[in-house]
Design an enzyme around this catalytic site. Structure first.
Site, PDB file in Angstrom:
ATOM      1  N   ASN A 172       0.834  -1.206   0.000  1.00  0.00           N
ATOM      2  CA  ASN A 172       0.000   0.000   0.000  1.00  0.00           C
ATOM      3  C   ASN A 172       0.862   1.247   0.000  1.00  0.00           C
ATOM      4  O   ASN A 172       1.777   1.372   0.827  1.00  0.00           O
ATOM      5  CB  ASN A 172      -0.877   0.011   1.258  1.00  0.00           C
ATOM      6  CG  ASN A 172      -1.697   1.283   1.369  1.00  0.00           C
ATOM      7  OD1 ASN A 172      -2.615   1.511   0.585  1.00  0.00           O
ATOM      8  ND2 ASN A 172      -1.342   2.134   2.332  1.00  0.00           N
ATOM      9  N   GLU A 173       0.589   2.147  -0.935  1.00  0.00           N
ATOM     10  CA  GLU A 173       1.232   3.476  -0.961  1.00  0.00           C
ATOM     11  C   GLU A 173       2.709   3.419  -0.609  1.00  0.00           C
ATOM     12  O   GLU A 173       3.178   4.144   0.271  1.00  0.00           O
ATOM     13  CB  GLU A 173       0.477   4.445  -0.033  1.00  0.00           C
ATOM     14  CG  GLU A 173      -0.944   4.696  -0.484  1.00  0.00           C
ATOM     15  CD  GLU A 173      -1.662   5.831   0.241  1.00  0.00           C
ATOM     16  OE1 GLU A 173      -1.145   6.336   1.260  1.00  0.00           O
ATOM     17  OE2 GLU A 173      -2.756   6.213  -0.223  1.00  0.00           O
ATOM     18  N   GLU A 292      -8.467   3.599  -3.588  1.00  0.00           N
ATOM     19  CA  GLU A 292      -8.839   4.526  -2.504  1.00  0.00           C
ATOM     20  C   GLU A 292      -9.325   5.812  -3.147  1.00  0.00           C
ATOM     21  O   GLU A 292      -8.555   6.466  -3.866  1.00  0.00           O
ATOM     22  CB  GLU A 292      -7.668   4.831  -1.565  1.00  0.00           C
ATOM     23  CG  GLU A 292      -7.313   3.665  -0.672  1.00  0.00           C
ATOM     24  CD  GLU A 292      -6.289   4.025   0.404  1.00  0.00           C
ATOM     25  OE1 GLU A 292      -6.302   5.169   0.902  1.00  0.00           O
ATOM     26  OE2 GLU A 292      -5.472   3.149   0.718  1.00  0.00           O
ATOM     27  N   GLN A 351     -13.645   4.957   3.157  1.00  0.00           N
ATOM     28  CA  GLN A 351     -13.775   3.549   3.460  1.00  0.00           C
ATOM     29  C   GLN A 351     -15.255   3.209   3.600  1.00  0.00           C
ATOM     30  O   GLN A 351     -16.085   3.952   3.078  1.00  0.00           O
ATOM     31  CB  GLN A 351     -12.982   3.242   4.698  1.00  0.00           C
ATOM     32  CG  GLN A 351     -11.470   3.566   4.502  1.00  0.00           C
ATOM     33  CD  GLN A 351     -10.567   3.017   5.589  1.00  0.00           C
ATOM     34  OE1 GLN A 351     -10.980   2.276   6.456  1.00  0.00           O
ATOM     35  NE2 GLN A 351      -9.289   3.412   5.561  1.00  0.00           N
TER      36      GLN A 351
HETATM   37  O1  AHR Z   1      -7.828   5.450   3.888  1.00  0.00           O
HETATM   38  C1  AHR Z   1      -7.004   6.040   4.846  1.00  0.00           C
HETATM   39  C2  AHR Z   1      -5.538   6.023   4.461  1.00  0.00           C
HETATM   40  O2  AHR Z   1      -5.326   6.839   3.345  1.00  0.00           O
HETATM   41  C3  AHR Z   1      -4.981   4.684   4.035  1.00  0.00           C
HETATM   42  O3  AHR Z   1      -4.571   3.915   5.115  1.00  0.00           O
HETATM   43  C4  AHR Z   1      -3.807   5.076   3.201  1.00  0.00           C
HETATM   44  O4  AHR Z   1      -3.520   4.116   2.218  1.00  0.00           O
HETATM   45  C5  AHR Z   1      -4.188   6.419   2.618  1.00  0.00           C
HETATM   46  O5  AHR Z   1      -3.194   7.349   2.737  1.00  0.00           O
END
Ligand code: AHR
Length: 505
Positions: A172-173, A292, A351
């Site tokens: 992730n990221e 996201e 989310q």
């Molecule tokens: O969705 C909240 C956060 O935003 C996630 O954990 C991250 O991947 C993004 O920066």
């Protein structure tokens, strides 16, 4: 007011929509899991401690896939902490959100929750503090039928059937300095390629998402994608995009116009994929996972909790209520995703519950739908089938950020099997209704089923536990269809769902 015009011809198509475009995301962050989907002491809790009231609301969204367990959380997560007898699971410091993680909910529980919610899991593996071994072991744990260390561990933990997870995120990221185990593009690309190979050797049917940039404004955006793809193109199926918007300096016109940049972001990343494909002389096309996206506001209390408060279990983080104007931006983001359905095959609103979410709960009490819930539900329910290449001509406005922002943004989806067409449309105009004229060719035999509208006189109106129906859609839109010619008046600042179907008899 000058009318906005659309032309929808069923022969002019963009792509069949992958239902995973209506995905969502649950991270071990704030009260998303504990107090969100899971609360064993709650009056509606089921046999596993999942809140039934939340499950019911989630099912309304018809969410096809939910990304899990992070997010930044996954970059420090050891999946083994979250399986087996609960009493033996360790309590860990989660460094991503400065939170105590009890591990009461882990892989098996989440997969079971997903079954009960009628959705699939999009599983992320830790490529921050962990690597190939943990990732391939997790695939074995989840997807291998039995007869090996990790598949037998799953069976011993009570799950005889494999979880059969198809979609996996390779970290992730990883471009973000805030990420545990943050890497350069070359470091990440090498690791992602090797991890992808091992994961697919365990289960060749899985699909993999490599990390693109954390957002379009990252200084390494573009170069990150090109370098990572040099390493992973052959081994993965999707590249990720992330983007959150918020209203800055009380500038509503810019807030509503930002999806112009989202369109450009998607097209730019698709172009980089195609550049690498051309350079490598490959046939395979890479698709995009916008895993996201949302409107996101942070409160001072979030920073206070993460910086100064003692370590806590599931503190409330990122729970600002969503307003009517936020719902319009969510609608505009959905329209943008749909318009790009030829490349975007997966998208996850970030989310789902409590944290940056369309559904909110009170611990020990009720749950309600935020204003942003409704565009998501409408798109997921009625945006299935073929996206048409809708021609849009609209009056525009200009502001200090954009030279021209169309008042109308719209997309049309044709469900050939059911003989239905749905037009999703937003009037960005803040003061006046927008007349809409549509030439919907070859829909001569169609009729308007309903014209649903989300509108509110106060752009900052929002729902609460006490007033859950402050911002809700109504079906009093005035769309008419006569011999394939559509006309409607779209109220100022409104999300519209115009549903058309073949007339019976
Ligand atoms: O969705 C909240 C956060 O935003 C996630 O954990 C991250 O991947 C993004 O920066």
């Amino acid at each position: 007011m000058q009318a906005a015009k659309i032309i929808a011809d069923p022969e002019f198509r963009i792509a069949e929509i992958d239902p995973r475009i209506y995905g969502s995301f649950i991270e071990h962050l704030g009260r998303a899991v504990y107090g969100g989907i899971y609360e064993p002491g709650h009056p509606t809790a089921d046999d596993m401690g999942f809140r039934r009231d939340v499950l019911e609301i989630v099912r309304e969204l018809r969410t096809p896939i939910v990304r899990y367990p992070g997010g930044n959380f996954v970059s420090g997560y050891n999946w083994r902490d979250g399986v087996g007898p609960k009493a033996q699971r360790p309590r860990r410091l989660d460094l991503a959100w400065r939170t105590l993680e009890t591990n009461e909910v882990g892989t098996d529980e989440f997969c079971e929750w997903a079954r009960r919610a009628g959705t699939e899991v999009n599983m992320a593996v830790n490529l921050g503090t962990a690597g190939i071994d943990e990732a391939r072991s997790l695939v074995e744990y989840c997807n291998h039928p039995g007869g090996s260390l990790y598949s037998d561990m799953r069976i011993a933990n009570g799950y005889a059937e494999p979880h059969k997870i198809k979609t996996w995120c390779l970290g992730n990221e990883m471009d973000g300095p805030w990420q545990m185990g943050h890497k350069t593009a070359d470091e990440y690309g090498r690791l992602a390629a090797e991890t992808a190979l091992s994961m697919k050797w365990v289960d060749p049917t899985i699909e993999l998402v490599a990390c693109g940039s954390s957002h379009r404004q990252m200084p390494t955006f573009g170069q990150w994608e090109a370098t990572v793809l040099d390493h992973v193109y052959e081994y993965v199926d999707y590249l990720s995009l992330h983007q959150y918007y918020r209203k800055k300096d009380d500038d509503l016109g810019t807030f509503l116009g930002q999806t112009i940049q989202m369109d450009d972001f998607i097209r730019s990343v698709a172009s980089i994929c195609d550049y690498v494909r051309a350079k490598k002389h490959l046939k395979k096309q890479l698709y995009l996972s916008f895993d996201e996206w949302n409107v996101w506001y942070q409160n001072p209390s979030d920073h206070e909790i993460m910086k100064n408060q003692p370590w806590q279990i599931a503190p409330p983080l990122f729970e600002k209520p969503y307003t009517h104007e936020d719902a319009l931006v969510v609608g505009l983001m959905l329209i943008t995703l749909l318009r790009n359905a030829d490349r975007v095959k997966i998208a996850c609103i970030a989310q789902l519950v409590n944290t940056i979410a369309p559904i909110t709960t009170v611990t020990g009490s009720g749950a309600w739908r935020q204003a942003t819930f409704y565009p998501l539900m409408h798109a997921s329910r009625y945006g299935r089938g073929m996206v048409l290449n809708l021609q849009v001509r609209s009056p525009e406005y200009a502001n200090k950020t954009f030279d021209s922002i169309p008042l109308l943004d719209a997309v049309a989806v044709l469900d050939e099997e059911r003989e239905e067409m749905t037009v999703f449309a937003v009037n960005r105009g803040q003061d006046n209704p927008l007349p809409l004229e549509g030439d919907l060719r070859a829909t001569g035999g169609y009729r308007v089923v309903e014209h649903t509208v989300l509108e509110h006189a106060d752009p900052l109106a929002h729902n609460t536990l006490e007033r859950p129906n402050e911002v809700v859609p109504h079906n009093r839109g005035d769309a008419r269809l006569e011999q394939g010619q559509l006309s409607a008046s779209l109220p100022p600042m409104s999300w519209n769902v115009i549903r058309l179907a073949k007339a019976q008899g």
